[in-house]
Design an enzyme around this catalytic site. Sequence first.
Site, short mmCIF file in Angstrom:
data_model
loop_
_atom_site.label_atom_id
_atom_site.label_comp_id
_atom_site.label_asym_id
_atom_site.label_seq_id
_atom_site.Cartn_x
_atom_site.Cartn_y
_atom_site.Cartn_z
N LYS A 138 3.76 118.03 59.14
CA LYS A 138 2.97 118.44 60.48
C LYS A 138 1.46 117.72 60.21
CE LYS A 138 1.64 122.81 57.85
NZ LYS A 138 1.78 124.10 58.19
N ARG A 150 -0.40 136.39 61.65
CA ARG A 150 -0.47 135.28 62.34
C ARG A 150 0.55 134.98 63.54
NH1 ARG A 150 -0.78 129.39 59.34
NH2 ARG A 150 1.22 129.54 59.06
N HIS A 199 5.87 133.97 56.49
CA HIS A 199 5.04 132.98 55.63
C HIS A 199 4.28 133.87 55.02
CE1 HIS A 199 3.29 129.15 55.25
NE2 HIS A 199 2.06 129.65 55.73
N ARG A 207 10.11 125.48 52.03
CA ARG A 207 9.19 124.80 52.95
C ARG A 207 8.15 124.22 52.62
NH1 ARG A 207 9.42 129.78 56.09
NH2 ARG A 207 7.16 129.93 55.61
N TYR A 248 -30.13 108.71 57.91
CA TYR A 248 -30.80 109.25 58.95
C TYR A 248 -31.72 110.91 58.19
CZ TYR A 248 -27.74 107.48 62.77
OH TYR A 248 -27.18 106.61 63.49
N CYS A 268 -23.26 108.64 57.63
CA CYS A 268 -23.17 108.45 58.98
C CYS A 268 -22.11 108.48 59.52
CB CYS A 268 -23.88 107.08 59.05
SG CYS A 268 -25.51 106.75 58.51
N ASP A 281 -20.16 105.97 60.71
CA ASP A 281 -19.45 104.95 60.53
C ASP A 281 -19.64 104.25 59.16
OD1 ASP A 281 -18.29 105.03 63.38
OD2 ASP A 281 -20.50 104.28 63.65
C1 LIG Z 1 2.19 124.48 56.83
C2 LIG Z 1 3.31 125.50 56.46
C3 LIG Z 1 4.15 125.32 55.41
C4 LIG Z 1 3.86 124.32 54.27
O1 LIG Z 1 2.74 124.80 53.83
P1 LIG Z 1 1.96 124.15 52.36
O2 LIG Z 1 1.02 125.25 52.02
O3 LIG Z 1 1.63 122.84 52.54
O4 LIG Z 1 3.05 123.91 51.42
C5 LIG Z 1 5.38 126.24 55.31
N1 LIG Z 1 5.61 126.72 56.27
C6 LIG Z 1 4.57 127.23 57.40
C7 LIG Z 1 5.25 128.18 58.37
C8 LIG Z 1 3.68 126.47 57.59
O5 LIG Z 1 2.95 126.51 58.72
#
Ligand SMILES: *Cc1c(COP(=O)(O)O)cnc(C)c1O
Length: 391
Positions: free
Chosen positions: A51, A149, A178, A234, A278, A325, A327
């Site tokens: 992602k 979440r 998660h 994951r 700046y 800045c 850029d």
């Molecule tokens: C982003 C995410 C992961 C991976 O998380 P890391 O901390 O980068 O390993 C795994 N499962 C879910 C649901 C996530 O949103």
Amino acid sequence: MTGPTPIHEPTIAENGVLRPTHLEVDLERIAANYRAIQTHVGTVPVMPVVKANAYGHGLVPVGRLFADLGVPYIGLAYLEEGMRLREEGITTPILVLGGILGRQIPLFLEHDLALTASSVDKLEAIDACAAEMGRTAKVHLKIDTGMERLGVHWYSAEALLEASLRCRHLEVEGIFSHFANADAEDLAHARLQLERFAEVLRFYEDRSLPLPLRHMANSGAVAQLPESWLDLVRPGILLYGVYPSDECRRTVPVLPAMNWKSKVVYFKVVKPGHPVSYGSTWQSDHQVRMVTVPVGYGDGYPRRMSGRAEVLLRGRRYPVVGRICMDQVMVNIEWDSAYNDDEVILLGNGDDEIITVEELARWAGTIPYEILTGINTRVPRVYRNERSSQP
Ligand SMILES: *Cc1c(COP(=O)(O)O)cnc(C)c1O
């Protein structure tokens, strides 16, 4: 079959015709990190999470790398990310981990993307849509065990699991949760979440039903909580050679895969008492040499690092002075030498020095995740050790 599709336009970044600022991404490093994680978890399948533009490394090249490596599943946050990989011809199973809206469901099914069902309503909407389209949806049930979440709470998950048994147009391929604290030093909360998940899974055992794929482990849990690996892990950030936190135990040998580089585009001498950038927040009390480098917060080089950031130039560290800045940034090289076109390293390896993403995160008051994913698409990516997409 057509040949490998070019994934970038090498002439732009590599010969420096356009911007000298670019990211070098080492795909072989990412592949080696994947193999290190696979070795660490033994026979448990690994679902790479790509992602947020593969944590800044480039969604399509990294997605294609994993497809070529033959991974069993790819994980993503959003529908569009999955559609993008499908448009590129990637046929690896893909799970979209994020929340869904009813009107998005047909697109999931058209692109053969597995959906996250986080409530009975959503599950029934998926089933109805699949029935209408004459397809079978692939679904992973989402259980909230303490992140608050997405997903049904562990204490009221039974209704979702029961509803899933009634659905005729979907296959419950997986069930997942998660962690909120798997990268912490103290793993008590992570263990509690894991217990809650196990409680939910008893539903299947009590009814002698086959278990869907159970998965829960992000990078922190991959590194330091083997009992959470279950049927699939994951990892995200660990694939890119970065640990999720400073406290997380370093159990898997991974290496960063990204160098962020630019070049000197201007050299000058600045007089004492003449403020830089700046807001005139910085000035020297003696005459200094200074270079200007074409990168800024408009590329994802955080403005919050003003007064703290350092870069590598000719093998040495120098401070970025004055405000960053949009850029450009100004670098104080005191009385050393530098020339136009000299390489400047913003992140990654010089010959002996290195600037880590952890340092950038510290300077910016954030975490490595935000630095990596914040390097935006204005910065061209150049791929080293690119693999052919041909077998
Ligand atoms: C982003 C995410 C992961 C991976 O998380 P890391 O901390 O980068 O390993 C795994 N499962 C879910 C649901 C996530 O949103």
